[in-house]
Write an enzyme that holds these catalytic residues in place. Sequence first.
Site, PDB file in Angstrom:
ATOM      1  N   SER A 104      -9.734  -0.727   7.443  1.00  0.00           N
ATOM      2  CA  SER A 104      -9.224  -0.508   6.091  1.00  0.00           C
ATOM      3  C   SER A 104      -8.475  -1.688   5.497  1.00  0.00           C
ATOM      4  CB  SER A 104      -8.325   0.733   6.053  1.00  0.00           C
ATOM      5  OG  SER A 104      -9.090   1.891   6.235  1.00  0.00           O
TER       6      SER A 104
ATOM      7  N   LYS B 272       0.858  -1.188   0.000  1.00  0.00           N
ATOM      8  CA  LYS B 272       0.000   0.000   0.000  1.00  0.00           C
ATOM      9  C   LYS B 272       0.892   1.235   0.000  1.00  0.00           C
ATOM     10  CE  LYS B 272      -3.875   1.849   2.769  1.00  0.00           C
ATOM     11  NZ  LYS B 272      -4.713   1.557   3.964  1.00  0.00           N
TER      12      LYS B 272
ATOM     13  N   SER C  80      -9.430   1.690   3.081  1.00  0.00           N
ATOM     14  CA  SER C  80      -8.557   2.380   2.141  1.00  0.00           C
ATOM     15  C   SER C  80      -7.555   1.478   1.438  1.00  0.00           C
ATOM     16  CB  SER C  80      -7.804   3.485   2.878  1.00  0.00           C
ATOM     17  OG  SER C  80      -6.992   2.932   3.922  1.00  0.00           O
TER      18      SER C  80
END
Length: 527
Positions: A195, A95, A171
């Site tokens: 997330s 990420k 996210s």
Amino acid sequence: MELCDLTARELSGLLRQRKVSAVEILESCLERIGQVDGRPGSLDAGPLTPEDEQKVHAFITLTDDRALQQAREVDRKLAAGEDPGPLAGIPFTVKDIFCVRGTRTTAASRILANYIAPYTATPVERLEASGGLMLGKVNLDEFTYGSSSESSAFQPSPRNPWNPSRVPGGSSGGSTASVAAGEAVLSLGTDTAGSIRQPAAFCGVVGLKPTYGRVSRYGLIAFASSLDCPGPIARDVTGAAMMLQAMAGPDPRDATTADLPPEDYLSQLEAGVRGLRIGLSPDYFRITFPTPDGGFEQQPLPVEIEASVRKAADLLRALGAEIIEDVPMPNTRYGIPAYFVISRVEAASNLHRYDGVKYGYRTPEPVADLRSMYRKTRGQGFGVQPKLRILMGMYVSAAQYSEQYYQRALRVRTLIRRDFETVFDPQGPYRLNALLTPTTPTAAFAMSAVYGDSVLMQYADQLTVPANHAGIPGLSIPAGLDAEGLPLGIQLLGPDFSEATLLRIARAYEQATEAEVWRTQKPAVLS
């Protein structure tokens, strides 16, 4: 089946038997990326094309040269009879909220679009030291602010591999999408309110939020420092355990890591569930919204979501677990309101470092003074979501409002933690080893359907955020498909540092359902 579709354990076995090479595994993933990912996210993407709407768009930056060097080193060590590490030859994505030395690290924000990290985050460092191959940096909501990955400044934003007209969640949407589409075998995400777990449920993969302090936050660009947790995303439970084994443990560079060595998560995976006490709470079978008059309105979850949890409970009962019904979790309803306040205060504080002076974007426009440079840099560099969080965070933490909002939210967080302590207390009335719940109140929603509504977007995390307030571990695993063919997830929550138990329960469920038809279904982008 392609190599990129195998699990971490399967690939590790083939590699060590010298039936495949690390380079061959990497090439399979790179070929899949070329087939399904489409153009990477960029600041000046222009309008979407019909082709864009059918692609995954997980990546911001592909680091294929770095991964190739790592793969060749793994193959060299194997040829020389050396141990290449427990994750040797396993491709993973990161990420783009983690710093990786020498790579662009953007947090999916214009304000960091030109930032080249001078150091590597501890979790990434440990994954690479274990022999993993870092494929690249994947997309997310800007600074992790969102639950759909649509708020990224780098467009096109990620799409759900099961149905590209749906969001992948957020996210960590790029992370879960990359694993679900077979672009990577593992991915490193972060979980601040769900997330990792929410997009894992939306994309039909396994996502683990460890206990706060179990995995180092060093090198993670902070959102809400008291809530952020790095964690693994994998194709199956064993992959998540392998990844956690590599990352967990104390870090002298992060004072918030627990001074406890990691457990051997893999050795306990096959222990079964006999004798374990697993609870079901009615408070996790409904969503509770505050109303303008100060009250609350409740809505039950869709029937198929509750049914997936109850079916899992029945399976676990048949395997020897004791299922405890009607476990009260009364403060779950306050998780989102408390999160709105606490996360915004911490986000506003963390965002102050982006000022155009030390690194990142600086306004190209002429300015009269330093204050003007700050204002223009932040106004142009931040998207809507960071600006909203700065404004709200400054408001609720102001001296005249702190007691009314921030201090009250901190007390509510304590009450949420107390609920979990009560049900997990080995001397208490429930004595649970784990709580079994839905992961999300819906399956993946349509692109643009919720984006822009901060309140509605946040309530996608109501079932996951209590674990962040309490600091406990939470694990989301696939539990079937809904009537539209979209993945559903179930969640296991446990006491501090009980990751081994949660993984053990999840593995038992995984084995009990391995012959079910839904496990043979593939995401639409792979058809």
